[in-house]
Design a protein around this motif. Structure first.
Motif, PDB file in Angstrom:
ATOM      1  N   ALA A 221      -5.712 -26.668  -8.163  1.00  0.00           N
ATOM      2  CA  ALA A 221      -7.105 -26.431  -8.550  1.00  0.00           C
ATOM      3  C   ALA A 221      -7.175 -25.477  -9.731  1.00  0.00           C
ATOM      4  CB  ALA A 221      -7.887 -25.873  -7.361  1.00  0.00           C
TER       5      ALA A 221
ATOM      6  N   ALA B 278      -2.345 -25.767  -3.415  1.00  0.00           N
ATOM      7  CA  ALA B 278      -3.703 -26.235  -3.173  1.00  0.00           C
ATOM      8  C   ALA B 278      -3.815 -27.756  -3.233  1.00  0.00           C
ATOM      9  CB  ALA B 278      -4.655 -25.606  -4.196  1.00  0.00           C
TER      10      ALA B 278
ATOM     11  N   VAL C 255      -7.513 -35.380  -7.870  1.00  0.00           N
ATOM     12  CA  VAL C 255      -8.536 -34.716  -8.661  1.00  0.00           C
ATOM     13  C   VAL C 255      -8.468 -35.111 -10.133  1.00  0.00           C
ATOM     14  CG1 VAL C 255      -7.179 -32.615  -9.093  1.00  0.00           C
ATOM     15  CG2 VAL C 255      -9.689 -32.499  -9.046  1.00  0.00           C
TER      16      VAL C 255
ATOM     17  N   TYR D 206     -10.079 -31.658  -2.789  1.00  0.00           N
ATOM     18  CA  TYR D 206      -9.337 -30.443  -2.451  1.00  0.00           C
ATOM     19  C   TYR D 206      -8.998 -30.334  -0.969  1.00  0.00           C
ATOM     20  CZ  TYR D 206     -10.457 -28.832  -7.149  1.00  0.00           C
ATOM     21  OH  TYR D 206     -10.555 -28.721  -8.518  1.00  0.00           O
TER      22      TYR D 206
ATOM     23  N   VAL E 269     -10.503 -25.976   0.764  1.00  0.00           N
ATOM     24  CA  VAL E 269     -11.699 -25.491   0.066  1.00  0.00           C
ATOM     25  C   VAL E 269     -12.062 -24.056   0.454  1.00  0.00           C
ATOM     26  CG1 VAL E 269     -14.182 -25.851  -0.266  1.00  0.00           C
ATOM     27  CG2 VAL E 269     -12.602 -27.795  -0.389  1.00  0.00           C
TER      28      VAL E 269
ATOM     29  N   LEU F 187      -9.725 -21.690  -1.324  1.00  0.00           N
ATOM     30  CA  LEU F 187     -10.006 -21.711  -2.759  1.00  0.00           C
ATOM     31  C   LEU F 187     -11.251 -20.894  -3.080  1.00  0.00           C
ATOM     32  CD1 LEU F 187      -9.302 -25.477  -3.555  1.00  0.00           C
ATOM     33  CD2 LEU F 187      -7.969 -23.514  -4.370  1.00  0.00           C
TER      34      LEU F 187
ATOM     35  N   ILE G  73     -16.194 -24.971  -7.159  1.00  0.00           N
ATOM     36  CA  ILE G  73     -15.770 -24.706  -5.793  1.00  0.00           C
ATOM     37  C   ILE G  73     -16.532 -23.578  -5.108  1.00  0.00           C
ATOM     38  CG2 ILE G  73     -13.443 -25.594  -6.156  1.00  0.00           C
ATOM     39  CD1 ILE G  73     -12.481 -22.713  -6.358  1.00  0.00           C
TER      40      ILE G  73
END
Length: 489
Positions: free
Chosen positions: A208, A386, A435, A448, A452, A455, A474
């Motif tokens: 991410a 991630a 992604v 994700y 999440v 993150l 996010i």
């Protein structure tokens, strides 16, 4: 954007000076340029982007020459609430980018260095390097780096999303090969991030990354070649007619991939006739014609009408897809991950593809699928980065490619239909989309996964002002279609 209390005195000063208040370039030449490493780094001309669909439209481009230029630009833009976006390959097709004339693009192209340590077991790759550049340097050095499969894509952008590639059966995902990252975070600080220095940020960046900063360089594992065959593969195209589609799909479903095998499937039109064809592209690391025919016997049993496979050196592995790197036109994408190749599903996708591809100006449209052996990738703990999709066997995406924006609605109908078909028979308990292939309307958990909440906690620590918010925002309650500042490759 600036608060009203900030705008009024600026507008008043502009009026008194009788200057053009809309000129962001004038302002940055006066206030930012002296903080950069050299003069002449500001421009109003944005670098060419792969797709014009929903393209960023910056007011100023900062063509950075050093990592310090990136940090200075981020500090300045953040302090003055100016949206910004970093650019490398310019291949991101997500609909989440909305940089406009009030914003700044940070062009990383000059940060394209690729260097190796003494024994060639590590490569340090600049944030401006594309895949072709990295492979050329690695080939010259006699070592290999796990990169993506499309030469014009930014190396680090692909890796930060997860990092599929030809060598992942042997070496795992791109995120599994990252040793350290040089990152400019929202505070304008240039950080060296490792698993030891900051395990949370290191975890979040690998899957991410665009949510946390601009990666100016990464040090990754590289793999010295012990023999000539280490730098070669057997690959090419097997071409089929449309009536052979179900048999090709079933042959791919039945393939038992080993770490040295990759398989791609394309729906693409012949460049000369415009007639769409079914193309399977096998890849066998260290292979030759005999081994390749044996490994992909099921595809040969279908009876390809053309076969361009050959032994290819490392620096030429991706050449067959270079035509897909053409800049311009409109190229939105819709993608899905899934576990099984279902012939009836792929016939329906084919029908939707052909109907759109036959429209005037849409002949270059395509559908692409890729699959890899995941044994090595799945040997790495699922929560080590991630990136959430180690369980997904196949990834595919539809790319309507057209020259007239009047086809936007029909492109969305085709792309959305193809995605829905693949999702309907995915064999997954919930939708999962890589992604870097995602359209931009997917829920955060789709791109994700269960990471999440973690993150979001890391986001609160390193970017509490949500400077980096265009790439699948996010924040708690955020969506993938907001806009302020971010970066893309």
């Amino acid at each position: 954007m600036k608060h009203a209390s900030q705008l009024v005195p600026w507008a008043f000063a502009c009026a008194l000076a009788v200057v053009n208040c809309s000129s962001l370039l004038q302002r940055l030449q006066s206030e930012l340029s002296p903080r950069l490493s050299g003069s002449g780094l500001l421009s109003e001309t944005a670098p060419a982007r792969w797709s014009e669909f929903d393209a960023p439209n910056p007011g100023v481009v900062v063509n950075v020459a050093t990592e310090s230029d990136v940090a200075a630009t981020v500090r300045y833009c953040t302090a003055h609430d100016i949206p910004f976006l970093a650019h490398n390959g310019g291949n991101g097709w997500a609909t989440t980018f909305h940089l406009d004339k009030d914003g700044v693009m940070i062009n990383l192209a000059a940060l394209n260095h690729v260097t190796f340590n003494a024994d060639k077991s590590q490569a340090t790759i600049g944030g401006g390097s594309n895949i072709s550049n990295a492979i050329d340097h690695a080939y010259a050095a006699g070592t290999l780096v796990q990169t993506g499969n499309c030469n014009c894509v930014g190396v680090l952008g692909a890796i930060l999303g997860g990092g599929y590639g030809n060598l992942m059966g042997t070496y795992g995902f791109g995120v599994d090969n990252v040793l350290s990252l040089r990152v400019v975070t929202a505070d304008g600080r240039l950080r060296d991030v490792t698993a030891a220095s900051d395990p949370d940020l290191f975890w979040g960046l690998r899957g991410a990354g665009p949510n946390f900063g601009i990666v100016t360089a990464a040090t990754v594992k590289s793999y010295p070649a012990a023999a000539a065959e280490d730098m070669q593969a057997w690959t090419g195209n097997l071409v089929y007619t449309s009536d052979q589609l179900e048999d090709v799909v079933q042959a791919i479903q039945d393939l038992v991939l080993t770490p040295d095998m990759v398989i791609f499937l394309y729906f693409l039109a012949d460049a000369t006739t415009g007639v769409p064809a079914v193309i399977a592209a096998p890849f066998l690391y260290k292979g030759d014609a005999a081994a390749g025919r044996a490994a992909f016997a099921g595809l040969y049993a279908v009876g390809p009408v053309a076969d361009t496979t050959a032994i290819v050196p490392y620096d030429q592995w991706n050449v067959a897809s270079d035509a897909l790197c053409t800049r311009g036109s409109f190229k939105p994408g819709w993608a899905a991950g899934f576990q099984d190749m279902v012939p009836a599903t792929w016939r329906a996708v084919w029908d939707a593809y052909v109907a759109f591809q036959r429209l005037p100006g849409a002949a270059s449209s395509g559908v692409l699928l890729e699959a890899y052996d995941l044994t090595k990738a799945r040997s790495v703990p699922a929560g080590s980065a991630a990136f959430p999709n180690r369980n997904v066997r196949f990834n595919a995406f539809a790319i309507p490619w057209y020259n007239d924006s009047s086809l936007d609605a029909r492109a969305a109908a085709f792309g959305g239909a193809a995605r829905d078909l693949l999702r309907a028979t995915s064999g997954l308990p919930r939708n999962q989309t890589y992604v870097n292939f995602a359209h931009g309307d997917e829920p955060l958990t789709e791109v994700y996964g269960d990471g999440v909440p973690r993150l979001q906690a890391i986001k609160e620590r390193y970017d509490p002002g949500n400077v980096f918010d265009e790439w699948f925002d996010i924040r708690p309650g955020g969506t993938s279609n907001t806009s302020k500042a971010s970066y893309y490759y």
